[in-house]
Design a protein around this motif. Sequence first.
Motif, PDB file in Angstrom:
ATOM      1  N   GLU A   1      17.722 -64.064   1.319  1.00  0.00           N
ATOM      2  CA  GLU A   1      18.737 -64.029   0.262  1.00  0.00           C
ATOM      3  C   GLU A   1      18.110 -63.834  -1.114  1.00  0.00           C
ATOM      4  N   GLU A   2      17.047 -64.566  -1.401  1.00  0.00           N
ATOM      5  CA  GLU A   2      16.406 -64.449  -2.716  1.00  0.00           C
ATOM      6  C   GLU A   2      15.727 -63.095  -2.891  1.00  0.00           C
TER       7      GLU A   2
ATOM      8  N   VAL B   1      16.458 -60.103  -1.448  1.00  0.00           N
ATOM      9  CA  VAL B   1      17.434 -59.026  -1.627  1.00  0.00           C
ATOM     10  C   VAL B   1      18.246 -59.251  -2.901  1.00  0.00           C
ATOM     11  N   GLY B   2      18.526 -60.505  -3.217  1.00  0.00           N
ATOM     12  CA  GLY B   2      19.249 -60.791  -4.447  1.00  0.00           C
ATOM     13  C   GLY B   2      18.472 -60.391  -5.684  1.00  0.00           C
ATOM     14  N   HIS B   3      17.148 -60.533  -5.622  1.00  0.00           N
ATOM     15  CA  HIS B   3      16.301 -60.222  -6.787  1.00  0.00           C
ATOM     16  C   HIS B   3      16.062 -58.717  -6.942  1.00  0.00           C
ATOM     17  N   PHE B   4      15.717 -58.058  -5.843  1.00  0.00           N
ATOM     18  CA  PHE B   4      15.345 -56.639  -5.924  1.00  0.00           C
ATOM     19  C   PHE B   4      16.438 -55.685  -5.432  1.00  0.00           C
ATOM     20  N   GLY B   5      17.460 -56.222  -4.751  1.00  0.00           N
ATOM     21  CA  GLY B   5      18.571 -55.383  -4.323  1.00  0.00           C
ATOM     22  C   GLY B   5      18.420 -54.729  -2.970  1.00  0.00           C
ATOM     23  N   LYS B   6      17.248 -54.843  -2.370  1.00  0.00           N
ATOM     24  CA  LYS B   6      17.038 -54.206  -1.067  1.00  0.00           C
ATOM     25  C   LYS B   6      15.734 -54.725  -0.475  1.00  0.00           C
ATOM     26  N   LEU B   7      15.423 -54.268   0.744  1.00  0.00           N
ATOM     27  CA  LEU B   7      14.158 -54.605   1.401  1.00  0.00           C
ATOM     28  C   LEU B   7      13.683 -53.389   2.184  1.00  0.00           C
TER      29      LEU B   7
END
Length: 253
Positions: free
Chosen positions: A75-76, A78-84
């Motif tokens: 969650e953190e 993807v929440g921070h960078f928007g993707k993985l």
Amino acid sequence: MDFSDKVVLITGGSSGIGAATAIYFANLSAKLVLVGRKENALRTIAAYCENAKGIKPLTITADVTEDAEVGRIVEEAVGHFGKLDVLVNSAGVLKPGGMKNSNMENYDKVMSTNMRAVYHLTMLATRHLVQTKGCIINVSSINSTKPSALTIAYNVSKAALDQFTKCVALELAADGVRVNSVNPGFVKTNILSDAGLSEDQLELVVQNIVNSQPLQKPVQADDVAEVIVFLASDKAKSITGSCYVIDGGSLLK
């Protein structure tokens, strides 16, 4: 190779192979998510990474054996960078012992960290990796195929991890997600000191292993990191379900 705008999540990112991999990716402009249990060590590695290209990593202090914390990691990130784009499962532990001198607590700790946590984190990360057609690299070991009476739980965990790598590669191939592992021989990291070996014992292990392998030189964490980065790159776009051995020739004997 260039990882500009690629988001790379690395567990065990505060030391050893995970830290070396983080620094290697940082020099190729990756956006990093570094996960580990030791906050100060994470910050130190993050500072090295930021100095490379000026890109500040996200650090997450977490224990990958705790289910709630695994969910928080994804969650953190993807929440921070928007993707993985890339998942590197590098966190691992070793507890020595066999049938005569081990216990179920050690077995559970090894399997929980080396296999269950990888399964859980990969499961939660999969939908994000499908969206980016990303990739997964698991840090396994030559112990997955080389028996040892001294580290039975560790060997079993790494054998399971190799099979996991191949199964997930088969499942996610149609989604464009590649899954591979690196299988190092002995690398002098903190995993053995964390297992309880003294510095003198560790040095004796190093000398015995180095002297017995054909190339007669230790495998460095940077050597493993370089293969991990290669497998994450477009240069490996046709490679999936493979287990890359980096062992100085140890399996030849």
